[in-house]
Design a protein around this motif. Structure first.
Motif, PDB file in Angstrom:
ATOM      1  N   ILE A 261       0.837  -1.205   0.000  1.00 30.70           N
ATOM      2  CA  ILE A 261       0.000   0.000   0.000  1.00 30.70           C
ATOM      3  C   ILE A 261       0.866   1.246   0.000  1.00 30.70           C
ATOM      4  O   ILE A 261       0.609   2.211  -0.734  1.00 30.70           O
ATOM      5  CB  ILE A 261      -0.969  -0.011   1.200  1.00 30.70           C
ATOM      6  CG1 ILE A 261      -1.993  -1.144   1.051  1.00 30.70           C
ATOM      7  CG2 ILE A 261      -1.688   1.338   1.328  1.00 30.70           C
ATOM      8  CD1 ILE A 261      -2.884  -1.323   2.263  1.00 30.70           C
ATOM      9  N   LEU A 273      -5.694   4.997  -3.535  1.00 27.58           N
ATOM     10  CA  LEU A 273      -6.069   3.813  -2.758  1.00 27.58           C
ATOM     11  C   LEU A 273      -7.567   3.572  -2.810  1.00 27.58           C
ATOM     12  O   LEU A 273      -8.366   4.510  -2.880  1.00 27.58           O
ATOM     13  CB  LEU A 273      -5.638   3.977  -1.300  1.00 27.58           C
ATOM     14  CG  LEU A 273      -4.138   4.174  -1.011  1.00 27.58           C
ATOM     15  CD1 LEU A 273      -3.923   4.254   0.475  1.00 27.58           C
ATOM     16  CD2 LEU A 273      -3.302   3.059  -1.622  1.00 27.58           C
ATOM     17  N   GLU A 277      -8.331  -0.386   1.118  1.00 24.04           N
ATOM     18  CA  GLU A 277      -6.917  -0.160   1.420  1.00 24.04           C
ATOM     19  C   GLU A 277      -6.740   0.963   2.429  1.00 24.04           C
ATOM     20  O   GLU A 277      -5.900   0.875   3.333  1.00 24.04           O
ATOM     21  CB  GLU A 277      -6.160   0.157   0.125  1.00 24.04           C
ATOM     22  CG  GLU A 277      -6.003  -1.050  -0.799  1.00 24.04           C
ATOM     23  CD  GLU A 277      -5.428  -0.672  -2.151  1.00 24.04           C
ATOM     24  OE1 GLU A 277      -4.714  -1.491  -2.734  1.00 24.04           O
ATOM     25  OE2 GLU A 277      -5.724   0.451  -2.628  1.00 24.04           O
TER      26      GLU A 277
END
Length: 289
Positions: A261, A273, A277
């Motif tokens: 991430i 994202l 996430e």
């Protein structure tokens, strides 16, 4: 809705939380005084110019910064806090941000009272101080003094941060000659002085906010409730080796996902994202604290 608001609030950085608090207080106080015709509560929290009046409400040296005189007052203060708060928090943690901000508020309040009680033009004048300008100016000047050569875009002109800091201070000094809002300008200058001194001392390795930080931690600890349990749970771990291996594997998988991430953020930015996430990164950050 309450849970959702708490969740959204918890995801804000410290500057954004301050903005939310200031806006909420402004809206609530406006609603109660304008729509319901109730007496203004600002009198209890604004900073008076008279020292003996201040002794009866010493909290006002801190609380005056949460109240504003109108929409434009709160709007411009919060806008500046948002932009310079982001720059500040890219370098330092939230505790140092609060140190600079609230020490700037205190310095601005002291400049205000000192000016009204020593300057010949103000000795016979009455005034009160409200607004977050001193704290915001402290953050602004701190950033300008700590990163003097960083360039920012102001409309169509590129300026170094130290140029911007000088312009802000000179504009306040010029406004003193107009005789309008002298108390507010004195507070700005107090906040500016604090921000500048703090940054220059920090560059030398001296954190002048350590004592204030310990003081605030002490106050915070007074209100923390220690959770004590009268029962103890005792258990035997039947397979310690397997549990250790499972825990290690879970930690490795979690760290691998976090690294992926963070790599995505570095390449495409935080907004790239997905919601899942973002939530995962938020929860992981909470668990590590």
């Amino acid at each position: 809705m309450s849970r959702d608001l708490k969740y959204q609030y918890s995801r804000l950085n410290v500057a954004e939380k301050l903005i939310a608090i200031n806006v909420a207080i402004f809206l609530i106080s406006s609603i109660f005084t304008v729509l319901f015709r109730l007496p203004s509560i600002v009198n209890w929290f604004e900073l008076p110019e008279d020292f003996f009046t201040f002794i009866t409400q010493p909290w006002s040296l801190f609380t005056y910064s949460f109240f504003h005189s109108g929409f434009s007052h709160v709007f411009w203060n919060m806008l500046m806090l948002y932009f310079f708060g982001r720059t500040f928090l890219n370098i330092f943690d939230s505790k140092k941000f609060l140190n600079v901000y609230f020490l700037g508020v205190i310095a601005g309040g002291l400049f205000f009272m000192l000016g009204y009680n020593t300057l010949p033009a103000l000795i016979n004048e009455n005034g009160v101080l409200i607004g977050a300008s001193a704290g915001v100016t402290a953050i602004l000047i701190f950033v300008c003094a700590y990163l003097p050569n960083q360039t920012v875009r102001l409309l169509i002109v590129d300026l170094k941060l130290w140029h911007l800091g000088v312009i802000v201070v000179l504009m306040d000094l010029l406004r003193l000659s107009t005789g309008q809002n002298i108390g507010g300008i004195l507070a700005h200058l107090g906040g500016a002085a604090l921000g500048y001194i703090y940054a220059k001392q920090l560059l030398k390795g001296n954190d002048i906010g350590k004592g204030f930080s310990k003081f605030m931690d002490g106050i915070s600890n007074v209100f923390k409730k220690e959770k004590k349990s009268s029962f103890k749970t005792v258990y035997r771990n039947k397979s310690p080796k397997s549990n250790v291996l499972k825990t290690s594997r879970n930690k490795a998988e979690k760290q691998h996902k976090i690294d992926a991430i963070l790599d995505k953020i570095s390449k495409s930015g935080y907004e790239s994202l997905s919601k899942e996430e973002k939530d995962f990164l938020f929860i992981a950050g909470k668990e590590d604290k």
